[in-house]
Design a protein around this motif. Structure first.
Motif, PDB file in Angstrom:
ATOM      1  N   PHE A  99       7.131  11.750  -0.281  1.00 29.27           N
ATOM      2  CA  PHE A  99       7.155  10.572   0.590  1.00 29.27           C
ATOM      3  C   PHE A  99       7.804  10.900   1.937  1.00 29.27           C
ATOM      4  N   ARG A 137       1.425   8.820   1.781  1.00 33.33           N
ATOM      5  CA  ARG A 137       0.592   9.940   2.235  1.00 33.33           C
ATOM      6  C   ARG A 137       0.736  10.164   3.738  1.00 33.33           C
ATOM      7  N   GLN A 145       4.038  11.889   4.072  1.00 29.09           N
ATOM      8  CA  GLN A 145       3.936  13.247   3.535  1.00 29.09           C
ATOM      9  C   GLN A 145       3.204  14.165   4.525  1.00 29.09           C
ATOM     10  N   GLU A 195       0.848  -1.198   0.000  1.00 28.58           N
ATOM     11  CA  GLU A 195       0.000   0.000   0.000  1.00 28.58           C
ATOM     12  C   GLU A 195       0.879   1.241   0.000  1.00 28.58           C
ATOM     13  N   LEU A 196       1.515   1.418  -1.113  1.00 26.80           N
ATOM     14  CA  LEU A 196       2.467   2.510  -1.271  1.00 26.80           C
ATOM     15  C   LEU A 196       1.836   3.859  -0.942  1.00 26.80           C
ATOM     16  N   PHE A 197       0.596   3.997  -1.322  1.00 29.36           N
ATOM     17  CA  PHE A 197      -0.053   5.299  -1.163  1.00 29.36           C
ATOM     18  C   PHE A 197      -0.328   5.618   0.294  1.00 29.36           C
TER      19      PHE A 197
END
Lengths: 375, 197
Positions: free
Chosen positions: B141, B19, B22, B13-15
Motif C-alpha cells: 500500500f 494499487r 503501490q 475502493e481499497l484496491f
C-alpha cells in the motif's frame, strides 16, 4: 494461463481448473487477485458481512493423535496442562455464557480422547441442549467422528445418528489440514486420511446435516497441494451441496513440533482467502476466522473474498495455545464495529446464515459492554 | 491536496487506492525495499529539525487516530507536503496508528502518505507498532521500508522478552521479498547493501 483468461472464466461463471488455481497462487500482484475475489464476493453479498454469537467449548485436550502441528493436545493425563472437563463443568460454561447475553451457537471440538465412553459425548450434547433447546450445537470435527467410529466400533452413520439424537445440529470443518498424503504423513500421521475425512462429511450431508470445511496452510505444503485440497472440497460439494462455509486456517507455530517453521505472512493469508473464493464457487461462504488470522488481517480479508467473520467465540484454546495473539472473545458490537470500519455492513446470522439482525435492529442491540478485544 | 489522494478520497475502493500508492512507491524506489535495525524517528517537527541538524536521517512519525476524518488527514498531509516543498529535510515518514486504529484504516493512511507526500522518498513501517503481518501488507500500500525491532538473532521469548515483536534481519528481508520487493539493508554510514537471499 494468464490472469486475464482466468478473469474471463470467473466473469463467465466457468469453474476454474487446477492450473488456474496454481496460477492464482503464483500471481505476484496481490491487489489484482484481491480485486477479482472481491468482485465475486460483492456480486453475491454486496457489502454485507455476517457474524454470529457463539461460544467454544473444548471438552478435553487428551489426544492420541500426536499431530506435529498441534499445540493444544496432551498425550496423557499426567502431562502438564492436560484436562478433561466433567460434564457439569462443560455445562456450566454454557450456563455462565447464557447468563451474560444472547447466544445462538455452541461450537464443541476437542482431542481424540481414548479414555472417555461414548455416553460422555451423548450426555454432553444432551445437557447443552437442555440448557437452551433453541441453541444450535455444531460439534465434533470429522476427525473426532472417525475416532468415535474406530474406538466404539460403530459405523460413521450410526455415530452421527446417535449424536444427532442427543442434539448435534451440524459439524465444524476442522481436521482437514492438507489432504495430500505426503503432508499428512509428516504433520498428522495418526489422523484419518483425506478419503475418510471426506466420507464423514459425505455421510453427514446425506443425513441432512450441514457442515463447514477448512484447509490448514503454512506448514510444508506446496501450492499444488493447496489447490488439490480445495478441488477435493469442491468435488464433494458438487456431489452433496452440504458445505456452508470454507474457513482458511493459518498455521501457528508456537508450542508445537513445527515451531521451526515461520508463520504464514499476511500476504499469504489474504492470497489463500482470495484464491479460495475464486476456486470454491459452489461453497457459499468464505469465513475470515479472526482467531486464526488475527483481527487486523481478518478485517482486511473482508476485501479479499471473505464475507463472514465467524463469531464472538469466547474461550478458544486451540489457536491461543499455538501463539494466537487475538483476544479470547469479541462482543457483538466490537465485531460490528470491525465490519463497519472496513466499509462493510454487519449482519448477525444464525448457523445456517439466516439473518437475525441488521441495520437498526443490530444497532439497538449494541448496548452490550465491549470486552475490549479490539484494543 | 494531491491529485492521487483526491482521486481516491474516502472511497471504499481499497484496491484503487492501494494499487495507485503501490505503483507510486515502485516508481520512487525502483522496486527496492529497505530495512534498518536502528532508526531514530522524530515525533514532532522541532525534533525532526534537531535530528537532521545533528546529521541523522530526517524521519518523522505521523500518528493516526481512529477519530480523524479523511479530510483532516489529507489537510495535515498537504501541509506537510507544502513544508517539504519549502525545504524541510524529510527522508521518510512512519505512519503510526494509535491503539484504536484498525488494520484497513492503517493501510489507507499508509497509501495516503505515499500519494500525498510525493517529495518524501520513503514511507516506513514501524514493526513495533504495526506488527509483521500488517507491516507486510503495508508494503503493498505504498510503504517501502521496514524499521523497528529488527535484530541479528532472535532471543528466546521468555520473561521480559516474552511479548517481543522483534524479527531477524533475514525475516525482514523475507517480508520485503514476499511483498515483491528487492531487499536492501541500511548499513552504517548511510550506505545500502542488498541482502543476500
Amino acid at each position: 494461463m494468464t490472469f486475464a483468461s482466468i478473469s474471463e472464466k470467473v466473469n463467465a461463471g466457468v469453474s476454474l481448473a487446477f492450473e488456474d488455481g496454481v496460477a492464482l497462487f503464483r500471481e505476484p500482484d496481490l491487489l489484482k487477485l484481491g480485486a477479482l475475489a472481491n468482485q465475486v464476493r460483492e456480486q453475491r453479498y454486496r457489502d454485507r458481512t455476517t457474524f454470529n454469537r457463539n461460544l467454544h467449548i473444548n471438552p478435553t485436550n487428551l489426544c492420541v493423535a500426536s499431530c506435529k502441528l498441534c499445540s493444544f493436545s496432551r498425550p496423557s493425563p499426567e502431562q502438564p496442562g492436560a484436562y478433561t472437563l466433567s460434564l457439569s463443568q462443560a455445562w456450566e460454561k454454557l450456563e455462565a455464557r447464557l447468563q451474560a447475553g444472547r447466544l445462538t451457537e455452541v461450537h464443541v471440538v476437542g482431542g481424540l480422547n481414548d479414555r472417555l465412553p461414548f455416553d460422555y459425548y451423548i450426555d454432553l450434547l444432551a445437557g447443552l441442549k437442555r440448557l437452551q433447546p433453541s441453541l444450535h450445537i455444531k460439534a465434533f470435527s470429522a476427525v473426532e467422528i472417525f475416532h468415535f467410529h474406530k474406538l466404539f466400533q460403530l459405523e460413521v452413520r450410526e455415530v452421527l445418528q446417535r449424536l444427532a439424537a442427543a442434539g448435534l445440529d451440524s459439524l465444524p470443518g476442522g481436521g482437514a489440514e492438507i489432504f495430500a498424503p505426503r503432508v499428512r504423513q509428516r504433520i498428522c500421521p495418526n489422523k484419518c486420511d483425506a478419503e475418510e475425512w471426506l466420507d464423514v462429511h459425505r455421510t453427514a450431508h446425506q443425513m441432512g446435516l450441514r457442515s463447514n470445511c477448512t484447509m490448514l496452510y503454512g506448514t510444508i505444503e506446496t501450492i499444488e497441494e493447496r489447490v488439490e485440497h480445495l478441488l477435493h472440497l469442491r468435488a464433494l460439494q458438487d456431489e452433496t451441496g452440504g458445505f456452508q462455509a470454507f474457513i482458511p486456517l493459518a498455521f501457528h507455530p508456537e508450542n508445537n513440533s513445527l515451531s521451526h517453521l515461520p508463520a504464514p505472512s499476511a500476504v499469504d493469508d489474504l492470497r489463500v482467502c482470495a484464491v479460495a473464493r475464486l476456486l470454491l464457487h459452489n461453497i457459499p461462504h468464505i469465513k475470515a476466522y479472526w482467531v486464526s488470522l488475527g483481527i487486523k488481517t481478518a478485517q482486511s480479508a473482508l476485501w479479499f473474498g471473505a464475507d463472514d467473520l465467524d463469531g464472538t467465540v469466547q474461550e478458544e484454546k486451540i489457536y491461543h495455545l499455538a501463539g494466537s495473539d487475538a483476544p479470547q472473545a469479541l462482543a457483538p458490537n466490537e465485531i460490528a464495529h470491525l465490519i463497519r470500519a472496513a466499509h462493510r455492513t454487519p449482519v448477525e446470522r444464525d448457523t445456517f446464515y439466516n439473518v437475525l439482525a441488521e441495520g437498526e435492529a443490530l444497532l439497538a442491540d449494541e448496548n452490550e459492554m465491549p470486552v475490549g478485544g479490539l484494543r | 491536496m494531491s491529485a492521487g489522494v483526491a482521486a481516491t478520497g474516502q472511497s471504499p475502493e481499497l484496491f484503487v487506492l492501494g494499487r495507485t500508492a503501490q505503483a507510486a512507491a515502485r516508481t520512487a524506489t525502483g522496486g527496492r525495499g529497505f530495512f534498518s535495525c536502528n532508526t531514530f524517528i522524530a515525533t514532532s517537527l522541532p525534533m525532526l529539525t534537531e535530528a537532521t541538524g545533528r546529521g541523522l536521517r530526517g524521519l518523522l512519525r505521523l500518528f493516526l487516530s481512529a477519530d480523524e476524518s479523511v479530510d483532516e488527514q489529507e489537510r495535515r498531509l498537504a501541509e506537510l507536503a507544502d513544508q517539504v516543498r519549502k525545504g524541510l529535510a524529510l527522508d521518510g515518514v512512519a505512519p503510526t496508528p494509535e491503539e484504536d486504529c484498525l488494520g484497513l484504516a492503517t493501510l489507507r493512511f499508509v497509501a495516503r502518505c505515499r500519494l500525498a507526500l510525493a517529495g518524501v522518498p520513503h514511507v516506513l513501517v514501524d514493526l513495533e507498532r504495526l506488527g509483521p503481518k500488517l507491516g507486510q501488507l503495508a508494503l503493498g500500500f505504498g510503504a517501502d521500508e521496514l524499521c523497528g525491532p529488527i535484530v541479528e538473532e532472535r532471543a528466546l521469548r521468555l520473561g521480559d522478552n516474552a511479548s517481543s515483536r522483534a524479527i531477524t534481519r533475514s525475516e525482514a528481508a523475507q517480508l520485503l521479498r514476499g511483498a515483491g520487493l528487492r531487499a536492501f539493508e541500511r548499513v552504517a554510514g548511510g550506505g545500502l547493501e542488498e541482502f543476500a537471499p
